[in-house]
Motif scaffolding. Structure first.
Motif, PDB file in Angstrom:
ATOM      1  N   PHE A  85       0.822  -1.203   0.000  1.00 50.85           N
ATOM      2  CA  PHE A  85       0.000   0.000   0.000  1.00 50.85           C
ATOM      3  C   PHE A  85       0.861   1.259   0.000  1.00 50.85           C
ATOM      4  CE2 PHE A  85      -3.276  -2.912   1.666  1.00 50.85           C
ATOM      5  CZ  PHE A  85      -4.327  -2.565   0.828  1.00 50.85           C
ATOM      6  N   ALA A  86       1.983   1.215   0.705  1.00 52.63           N
ATOM      7  CA  ALA A  86       2.824   2.407   0.819  1.00 52.63           C
ATOM      8  C   ALA A  86       4.019   2.393  -0.116  1.00 52.63           C
ATOM      9  CB  ALA A  86       3.312   2.546   2.273  1.00 52.63           C
ATOM     10  N   ASN A  87       4.579   1.215  -0.343  1.00 55.91           N
ATOM     11  CA  ASN A  87       5.839   1.138  -1.102  1.00 55.91           C
ATOM     12  C   ASN A  87       5.666   0.748  -2.559  1.00 55.91           C
ATOM     13  OD1 ASN A  87       6.955   1.736   1.343  1.00 55.91           O
ATOM     14  ND2 ASN A  87       7.934  -0.230   1.659  1.00 55.91           N
ATOM     15  N   GLY A  88       4.483   0.317  -2.945  1.00 59.96           N
ATOM     16  CA  GLY A  88       4.262  -0.070  -4.338  1.00 59.96           C
ATOM     17  C   GLY A  88       5.189  -1.197  -4.766  1.00 59.96           C
ATOM     18  N   PRO A  89       5.805  -1.113  -5.938  1.00 60.45           N
ATOM     19  CA  PRO A  89       6.688  -2.172  -6.438  1.00 60.45           C
ATOM     20  C   PRO A  89       7.890  -2.429  -5.533  1.00 60.45           C
ATOM     21  CG  PRO A  89       6.091  -0.655  -8.198  1.00 60.45           C
ATOM     22  CD  PRO A  89       5.624  -0.031  -6.927  1.00 60.45           C
ATOM     23  N   LEU A  90       8.307  -1.402  -4.799  1.00 63.16           N
ATOM     24  CA  LEU A  90       9.453  -1.565  -3.896  1.00 63.16           C
ATOM     25  C   LEU A  90       9.144  -2.484  -2.716  1.00 63.16           C
ATOM     26  CD1 LEU A  90      10.873   2.068  -3.669  1.00 63.16           C
ATOM     27  CD2 LEU A  90      11.886   0.111  -4.851  1.00 63.16           C
ATOM     28  N   ALA A  91       7.863  -2.776  -2.521  1.00 68.24           N
ATOM     29  CA  ALA A  91       7.462  -3.600  -1.377  1.00 68.24           C
ATOM     30  C   ALA A  91       8.097  -4.980  -1.404  1.00 68.24           C
ATOM     31  CB  ALA A  91       5.935  -3.735  -1.339  1.00 68.24           C
ATOM     32  N   VAL A  92       8.345  -5.509  -2.604  1.00 64.43           N
ATOM     33  CA  VAL A  92       8.985  -6.828  -2.726  1.00 64.43           C
ATOM     34  C   VAL A  92      10.333  -6.816  -2.013  1.00 64.43           C
ATOM     35  CG1 VAL A  92       9.971  -8.500  -4.323  1.00 64.43           C
ATOM     36  CG2 VAL A  92       7.833  -7.332  -4.901  1.00 64.43           C
ATOM     37  N   PHE A  93      11.071  -5.720  -2.169  1.00 70.40           N
ATOM     38  CA  PHE A  93      12.409  -5.629  -1.570  1.00 70.40           C
ATOM     39  C   PHE A  93      12.352  -5.168  -0.116  1.00 70.40           C
ATOM     40  CE2 PHE A  93      12.762  -4.736  -6.148  1.00 70.40           C
ATOM     41  CZ  PHE A  93      13.563  -5.798  -6.528  1.00 70.40           C
ATOM     42  N   TYR A 175       9.002   0.406  16.505  1.00 68.03           N
ATOM     43  CA  TYR A 175       9.729   0.891  15.339  1.00 68.03           C
ATOM     44  C   TYR A 175       9.245   0.266  14.030  1.00 68.03           C
ATOM     45  CZ  TYR A 175      13.235   2.466  18.788  1.00 68.03           C
ATOM     46  OH  TYR A 175      13.876   3.060  19.845  1.00 68.03           O
ATOM     47  N   LEU A 176       8.685  -0.926  14.092  1.00 66.59           N
ATOM     48  CA  LEU A 176       8.317  -1.659  12.880  1.00 66.59           C
ATOM     49  C   LEU A 176       7.445  -0.868  11.902  1.00 66.59           C
ATOM     50  CD1 LEU A 176       7.680  -5.386  13.912  1.00 66.59           C
ATOM     51  CD2 LEU A 176       9.365  -4.516  12.270  1.00 66.59           C
ATOM     52  N   PRO A 177       6.414  -0.157  12.374  1.00 67.67           N
ATOM     53  CA  PRO A 177       5.550   0.574  11.411  1.00 67.67           C
ATOM     54  C   PRO A 177       6.292   1.597  10.567  1.00 67.67           C
ATOM     55  CG  PRO A 177       4.478   0.412  13.551  1.00 67.67           C
ATOM     56  CD  PRO A 177       5.871  -0.068  13.744  1.00 67.67           C
ATOM     57  N   LEU A 178       7.479   2.004  10.973  1.00 66.63           N
ATOM     58  CA  LEU A 178       8.251   2.977  10.174  1.00 66.63           C
ATOM     59  C   LEU A 178       8.554   2.431   8.783  1.00 66.63           C
ATOM     60  CD1 LEU A 178      10.813   4.207  12.871  1.00 66.63           C
ATOM     61  CD2 LEU A 178       9.013   5.580  11.802  1.00 66.63           C
ATOM     62  N   ASN A 179       8.618   1.109   8.654  1.00 60.93           N
ATOM     63  CA  ASN A 179       8.950   0.503   7.371  1.00 60.93           C
ATOM     64  C   ASN A 179       7.862   0.712   6.323  1.00 60.93           C
ATOM     65  OD1 ASN A 179      11.591  -1.249   7.715  1.00 60.93           O
ATOM     66  ND2 ASN A 179      10.408  -1.496   9.595  1.00 60.93           N
ATOM     67  N   ILE A 180       6.688   1.149   6.754  1.00 62.18           N
ATOM     68  CA  ILE A 180       5.611   1.418   5.805  1.00 62.18           C
ATOM     69  C   ILE A 180       5.946   2.635   4.950  1.00 62.18           C
ATOM     70  CG2 ILE A 180       3.165   2.030   5.610  1.00 62.18           C
ATOM     71  CD1 ILE A 180       2.657   0.458   8.156  1.00 62.18           C
ATOM     72  N   VAL A 181       6.686   3.575   5.535  1.00 58.35           N
ATOM     73  CA  VAL A 181       7.086   4.777   4.796  1.00 58.35           C
ATOM     74  C   VAL A 181       8.210   4.411   3.835  1.00 58.35           C
ATOM     75  CG1 VAL A 181       7.941   7.137   4.986  1.00 58.35           C
ATOM     76  CG2 VAL A 181       6.494   6.178   6.792  1.00 58.35           C
ATOM     77  N   PRO A 182       8.045   4.662   2.549  1.00 59.07           N
ATOM     78  CA  PRO A 182       9.052   4.255   1.564  1.00 59.07           C
ATOM     79  C   PRO A 182      10.438   4.836   1.847  1.00 59.07           C
ATOM     80  CG  PRO A 182       7.036   4.978   0.474  1.00 59.07           C
ATOM     81  CD  PRO A 182       6.892   5.330   1.924  1.00 59.07           C
ATOM     82  N   VAL A 183      11.425   4.009   1.804  1.00 57.95           N
ATOM     83  CA  VAL A 183      12.849   4.348   1.885  1.00 57.95           C
ATOM     84  C   VAL A 183      13.195   5.078   3.182  1.00 57.95           C
ATOM     85  CG1 VAL A 183      14.824   5.431   0.737  1.00 57.95           C
ATOM     86  CG2 VAL A 183      12.950   4.492  -0.636  1.00 57.95           C
ATOM     87  N   VAL A 184      12.649   6.283   3.365  1.00 56.68           N
ATOM     88  CA  VAL A 184      12.979   7.074   4.543  1.00 56.68           C
ATOM     89  C   VAL A 184      12.608   6.327   5.825  1.00 56.68           C
ATOM     90  CG1 VAL A 184      12.506   9.214   5.799  1.00 56.68           C
ATOM     91  CG2 VAL A 184      12.745   9.246   3.314  1.00 56.68           C
ATOM     92  N   GLY A 185      11.443   5.678   5.818  1.00 56.75           N
ATOM     93  CA  GLY A 185      11.003   4.939   6.992  1.00 56.75           C
ATOM     94  C   GLY A 185      11.927   3.780   7.308  1.00 56.75           C
ATOM     95  N   THR A 186      12.357   3.066   6.277  1.00 57.37           N
ATOM     96  CA  THR A 186      13.257   1.923   6.475  1.00 57.37           C
ATOM     97  C   THR A 186      14.612   2.388   7.000  1.00 57.37           C
ATOM     98  OG1 THR A 186      12.179   0.688   4.698  1.00 57.37           O
ATOM     99  CG2 THR A 186      14.372  -0.037   5.351  1.00 57.37           C
TER     100      THR A 186
END
Length: 285
Positions: A85-93, A175-186
Protein backbone atom coordinates in the motif's frame (compact mmCIF):
# COMPACT_ATOMS: atom_id res chain seq x y z
CA UNK A 1 -3.59 30.43 14.53
CA UNK A 2 -2.57 28.52 11.41
CA UNK A 3 0.46 30.80 10.99
CA UNK A 4 1.63 30.13 14.54
CA UNK A 5 1.27 26.38 14.07
CA UNK A 6 3.27 26.54 10.84
CA UNK A 7 6.01 28.55 12.55
CA UNK A 8 6.09 26.10 15.44
CA UNK A 9 6.30 23.15 13.04
CA UNK A 10 9.21 24.77 11.21
CA UNK A 11 10.93 25.39 14.54
CA UNK A 12 10.56 21.75 15.57
CA UNK A 13 11.80 20.51 12.19
CA UNK A 14 14.85 22.80 12.39
CA UNK A 15 15.58 21.63 15.93
CA UNK A 16 15.42 17.96 14.94
CA UNK A 17 17.55 18.66 11.86
CA UNK A 18 20.21 20.35 14.00
CA UNK A 19 20.22 17.40 16.40
CA UNK A 20 20.58 14.92 13.55
CA UNK A 21 23.36 17.01 11.98
CA UNK A 22 25.25 17.14 15.28
CA UNK A 23 24.82 13.39 15.73
CA UNK A 24 26.18 12.68 12.27
CA UNK A 25 29.11 15.04 12.77
CA UNK A 26 30.04 13.33 16.04
CA UNK A 27 29.82 9.93 14.36
CA UNK A 28 31.95 11.02 11.41
CA UNK A 29 34.67 12.54 13.59
CA UNK A 30 34.88 9.49 15.85
CA UNK A 31 35.37 6.99 13.03
CA UNK A 32 33.39 4.46 15.09
CA UNK A 33 31.57 3.23 11.99
CA UNK A 34 34.86 1.72 10.82
CA UNK A 35 35.30 -0.59 13.82
CA UNK A 36 32.90 -3.28 12.54
CA UNK A 37 35.00 -3.33 9.35
CA UNK A 38 38.24 -3.38 11.34
CA UNK A 39 36.82 -6.32 13.27
CA UNK A 40 36.49 -8.33 10.05
CA UNK A 41 40.15 -7.89 9.10
CA UNK A 42 41.40 -8.37 12.65
CA UNK A 43 39.54 -11.67 13.01
CA UNK A 44 40.89 -12.87 9.66
CA UNK A 45 44.46 -12.04 10.70
CA UNK A 46 44.19 -13.65 14.16
CA UNK A 47 43.17 -17.32 13.69
CA UNK A 48 43.21 -18.00 17.43
CA UNK A 49 40.11 -15.81 17.73
CA UNK A 50 38.22 -18.19 15.42
CA UNK A 51 37.95 -20.86 18.12
CA UNK A 52 34.81 -19.54 19.90
CA UNK A 53 33.10 -19.01 16.51
CA UNK A 54 33.89 -22.52 15.27
CA UNK A 55 32.57 -24.08 18.47
CA UNK A 56 29.09 -22.54 18.05
CA UNK A 57 28.78 -22.49 14.25
CA UNK A 58 26.53 -25.53 13.76
CA UNK A 59 24.03 -24.76 16.56
CA UNK A 60 23.70 -21.17 15.36
CA UNK A 61 23.19 -22.05 11.70
CA UNK A 62 20.52 -24.56 12.68
CA UNK A 63 18.71 -21.92 14.72
CA UNK A 64 19.05 -19.17 12.10
CA UNK A 65 17.87 -21.29 9.18
CA UNK A 66 14.83 -22.42 11.18
CA UNK A 67 13.89 -18.85 12.11
CA UNK A 68 14.52 -17.38 8.64
CA UNK A 69 12.66 -20.15 6.82
CA UNK A 70 9.69 -19.89 9.17
CA UNK A 71 9.53 -16.10 8.86
CA UNK A 72 9.52 -16.13 5.06
CA UNK A 73 7.04 -19.00 4.89
CA UNK A 74 4.51 -17.64 7.39
CA UNK A 75 4.92 -13.84 7.31
CA UNK A 76 6.22 -12.74 3.89
CA UNK A 77 2.86 -12.56 2.06
CA UNK A 78 0.93 -10.91 4.91
CA UNK A 79 3.62 -8.28 5.38
CA UNK A 80 3.95 -7.80 1.62
CA UNK A 81 0.23 -7.03 1.40
CA UNK A 82 0.61 -4.29 4.02
CA UNK A 83 3.84 -2.85 2.61
CA UNK A 84 2.46 -2.75 -0.95
CA UNK A 85 0.00 0.00 0.00
CA UNK A 86 2.82 2.41 0.82
CA UNK A 87 5.84 1.14 -1.10
CA UNK A 88 4.26 -0.07 -4.34
CA UNK A 89 6.69 -2.17 -6.44
CA UNK A 90 9.45 -1.57 -3.90
CA UNK A 91 7.46 -3.60 -1.38
CA UNK A 92 8.99 -6.83 -2.73
CA UNK A 93 12.41 -5.63 -1.57
CA UNK A 94 11.44 -3.68 1.54
CA UNK A 95 9.41 -6.63 2.84
CA UNK A 96 12.37 -8.97 2.33
CA UNK A 97 14.61 -6.48 4.12
CA UNK A 98 12.11 -6.25 6.95
CA UNK A 99 11.95 -10.04 7.35
CA UNK A 100 15.74 -10.28 7.31
CA UNK A 101 15.83 -7.71 10.10
CA UNK A 102 13.09 -9.49 12.03
CA UNK A 103 14.82 -12.86 11.63
CA UNK A 104 18.13 -11.36 12.67
CA UNK A 105 16.52 -9.84 15.74
CA UNK A 106 14.77 -13.05 16.77
CA UNK A 107 17.88 -15.15 16.17
CA UNK A 108 19.98 -12.58 18.02
CA UNK A 109 17.65 -12.69 21.01
CA UNK A 110 17.74 -16.48 21.22
CA UNK A 111 21.38 -17.04 20.31
CA UNK A 112 22.95 -14.36 22.47
CA UNK A 113 21.02 -15.61 25.50
CA UNK A 114 21.38 -19.35 24.93
CA UNK A 115 23.80 -20.30 22.11
CA UNK A 116 26.51 -17.67 21.72
CA UNK A 117 26.77 -15.95 25.09
CA UNK A 118 29.97 -17.61 26.34
CA UNK A 119 31.59 -17.64 22.88
CA UNK A 120 31.01 -13.90 22.40
CA UNK A 121 32.33 -13.22 25.88
CA UNK A 122 35.51 -15.18 25.09
CA UNK A 123 35.91 -13.37 21.77
CA UNK A 124 35.65 -9.93 23.37
CA UNK A 125 38.07 -10.76 26.19
CA UNK A 126 40.41 -12.60 23.83
CA UNK A 127 40.60 -9.56 21.55
CA UNK A 128 41.48 -7.33 24.51
CA UNK A 129 44.25 -9.77 25.44
CA UNK A 130 45.53 -9.71 21.86
CA UNK A 131 45.67 -5.91 22.18
CA UNK A 132 47.73 -6.22 25.40
CA UNK A 133 44.90 -5.19 27.71
CA UNK A 134 45.29 -8.13 30.09
CA UNK A 135 45.05 -5.85 33.13
CA UNK A 136 41.55 -4.84 32.04
CA UNK A 137 40.45 -8.44 31.37
CA UNK A 138 41.82 -9.54 34.76
CA UNK A 139 39.14 -7.42 36.42
CA UNK A 140 36.49 -9.85 35.20
CA UNK A 141 38.13 -13.24 34.81
CA UNK A 142 41.22 -15.29 35.51
CA UNK A 143 44.02 -14.73 33.00
CA UNK A 144 46.68 -17.39 32.41
CA UNK A 145 50.28 -16.54 31.62
CA UNK A 146 50.83 -18.91 28.68
CA UNK A 147 49.16 -19.65 25.37
CA UNK A 148 47.46 -17.54 22.73
CA UNK A 149 44.83 -14.94 23.53
CA UNK A 150 42.04 -17.55 23.80
CA UNK A 151 44.08 -20.19 25.66
CA UNK A 152 44.98 -17.59 28.29
CA UNK A 153 41.33 -17.04 29.18
CA UNK A 154 40.54 -18.62 32.53
CA UNK A 155 37.34 -18.86 34.51
CA UNK A 156 34.97 -15.94 34.00
CA UNK A 157 34.29 -14.19 37.30
CA UNK A 158 31.69 -11.84 35.83
CA UNK A 159 29.28 -12.26 32.91
CA UNK A 160 27.99 -8.88 31.76
CA UNK A 161 25.89 -9.56 28.69
CA UNK A 162 22.33 -8.54 29.44
CA UNK A 163 19.50 -10.92 28.73
CA UNK A 164 16.86 -9.69 26.33
CA UNK A 165 14.46 -7.37 28.12
CA UNK A 166 10.80 -6.68 27.49
CA UNK A 167 11.70 -3.01 26.89
CA UNK A 168 13.79 -3.96 23.86
CA UNK A 169 10.91 -5.98 22.44
CA UNK A 170 8.49 -3.10 22.96
CA UNK A 171 10.83 -0.65 21.23
CA UNK A 172 11.34 -3.04 18.32
CA UNK A 173 7.56 -3.46 17.81
CA UNK A 174 7.11 0.31 18.03
CA UNK A 175 9.73 0.89 15.34
CA UNK A 176 8.32 -1.66 12.88
CA UNK A 177 5.55 0.57 11.41
CA UNK A 178 8.25 2.98 10.17
CA UNK A 179 8.95 0.50 7.37
CA UNK A 180 5.61 1.42 5.80
CA UNK A 181 7.09 4.78 4.80
CA UNK A 182 9.05 4.25 1.56
CA UNK A 183 12.85 4.35 1.88
CA UNK A 184 12.98 7.07 4.54
CA UNK A 185 11.00 4.94 6.99
CA UNK A 186 13.26 1.92 6.47
CA UNK A 187 16.39 4.05 6.91
CA UNK A 188 14.98 5.57 10.09
CA UNK A 189 14.09 2.10 11.37
CA UNK A 190 17.66 0.90 10.78
CA UNK A 191 19.11 3.96 12.52
CA UNK A 192 16.89 3.43 15.55
CA UNK A 193 17.85 -0.24 15.63
CA UNK A 194 21.47 0.82 15.29
CA UNK A 195 21.17 3.15 18.26
CA UNK A 196 19.71 0.37 20.38
CA UNK A 197 22.38 -2.07 19.20
CA UNK A 198 25.15 0.42 19.86
CA UNK A 199 24.13 0.92 23.47
CA UNK A 200 25.05 -2.66 24.36
CA UNK A 201 28.34 -3.20 22.47
CA UNK A 202 30.53 -2.12 25.40
CA UNK A 203 28.59 -3.76 28.24
CA UNK A 204 31.59 -6.01 28.91
CA UNK A 205 34.06 -3.14 28.84
CA UNK A 206 31.96 -1.05 31.22
CA UNK A 207 31.76 -3.98 33.62
CA UNK A 208 35.49 -4.68 33.48
CA UNK A 209 36.12 -1.02 34.27
CA UNK A 210 33.69 -1.16 37.18
CA UNK A 211 31.56 1.70 35.90
CA UNK A 212 28.35 2.50 37.73
CA UNK A 213 25.04 2.60 35.88
CA UNK A 214 24.98 6.41 36.03
CA UNK A 215 28.51 6.73 34.62
CA UNK A 216 27.68 4.28 31.85
CA UNK A 217 24.51 6.20 30.96
CA UNK A 218 26.34 9.52 30.89
CA UNK A 219 29.10 8.09 28.66
CA UNK A 220 26.57 6.71 26.19
CA UNK A 221 24.64 9.98 26.17
CA UNK A 222 27.82 11.99 25.54
CA UNK A 223 28.85 9.62 22.71
CA UNK A 224 25.45 8.92 21.19
CA UNK A 225 26.60 9.61 17.62
CA UNK A 226 29.58 7.21 17.61
CA UNK A 227 27.61 4.39 19.23
CA UNK A 228 24.69 4.85 16.84
CA UNK A 229 27.09 4.74 13.88
CA UNK A 230 28.75 1.55 15.14
CA UNK A 231 25.41 -0.06 15.91
CA UNK A 232 23.94 0.79 12.50
CA UNK A 233 26.86 -0.73 10.58
CA UNK A 234 26.83 -3.76 12.89
CA UNK A 235 23.07 -4.21 12.39
CA UNK A 236 23.40 -4.06 8.58
CA UNK A 237 26.17 -6.67 8.63
CA UNK A 238 24.23 -9.00 10.91
CA UNK A 239 21.22 -8.83 8.59
CA UNK A 240 23.14 -10.67 5.85
CA UNK A 241 21.66 -14.20 5.62
CA UNK A 242 23.82 -17.13 6.78
CA UNK A 243 26.88 -14.91 7.28
CA UNK A 244 25.21 -13.14 10.21
CA UNK A 245 26.92 -15.36 12.78
CA UNK A 246 30.34 -14.45 11.39
CA UNK A 247 29.48 -10.77 11.58
CA UNK A 248 28.19 -11.19 15.13
CA UNK A 249 31.74 -12.21 16.04
CA UNK A 250 33.53 -9.66 13.85
CA UNK A 251 31.34 -6.96 15.39
CA UNK A 252 32.35 -8.22 18.83
CA UNK A 253 36.00 -8.04 17.78
CA UNK A 254 35.42 -4.52 16.45
CA UNK A 255 33.80 -3.46 19.73
CA UNK A 256 36.78 -4.83 21.66
CA UNK A 257 39.23 -3.01 19.36
CA UNK A 258 37.31 0.20 19.99
CA UNK A 259 37.41 -0.45 23.76
CA UNK A 260 41.17 -1.06 23.57
CA UNK A 261 41.65 2.26 21.75
CA UNK A 262 39.52 4.07 24.35
CA UNK A 263 41.61 2.48 27.08
CA UNK A 264 44.86 3.45 25.37
CA UNK A 265 43.66 7.03 24.95
CA UNK A 266 42.64 7.28 28.61
CA UNK A 267 46.00 5.86 29.73
CA UNK A 268 47.85 8.34 27.52
CA UNK A 269 45.82 11.24 28.90
CA UNK A 270 46.44 10.08 32.48
CA UNK A 271 50.14 9.66 31.79
CA UNK A 272 50.51 13.10 30.25
CA UNK A 273 48.50 14.77 32.99
CA UNK A 274 50.36 13.27 35.96
CA UNK A 275 53.67 15.10 35.32
CA UNK A 276 51.78 18.37 34.95
CA UNK A 277 50.10 17.81 38.32
CA UNK A 278 53.44 17.00 39.95
CA UNK A 279 54.96 20.15 38.48
CA UNK A 280 52.07 22.22 39.78
CA UNK A 281 52.51 20.70 43.24
CA UNK A 282 56.22 21.59 43.27
CA UNK A 283 55.46 25.16 42.33
CA UNK A 284 52.88 25.33 45.10
CA UNK A 285 55.54 24.29 47.62
Amino acid sequence: MAGRLADKAQEVVKEEYDKAKLLLNDAARSGSYMYPIKGIFYLISHPELWKPLRSRLLPYLTLYSSVLGSMFFFTYLPQLAVMAFANGPLAVFTTALLILNESSTITGILSKNYVLQDAILDTFDGTLLARNKGDVVAEGREVKTRGDSIQRLGKALKKPFRCFSINELIRYVMYLPLNIVPVVGTVTFLLLRGRSRGESVHDRYFQLKGWTSSKRSKWLKDHKGPYTAFGTVATLLEMIPVASIVFSFTNTVGAALWAADIEAKESHMAGSTAPELREAAKKAE
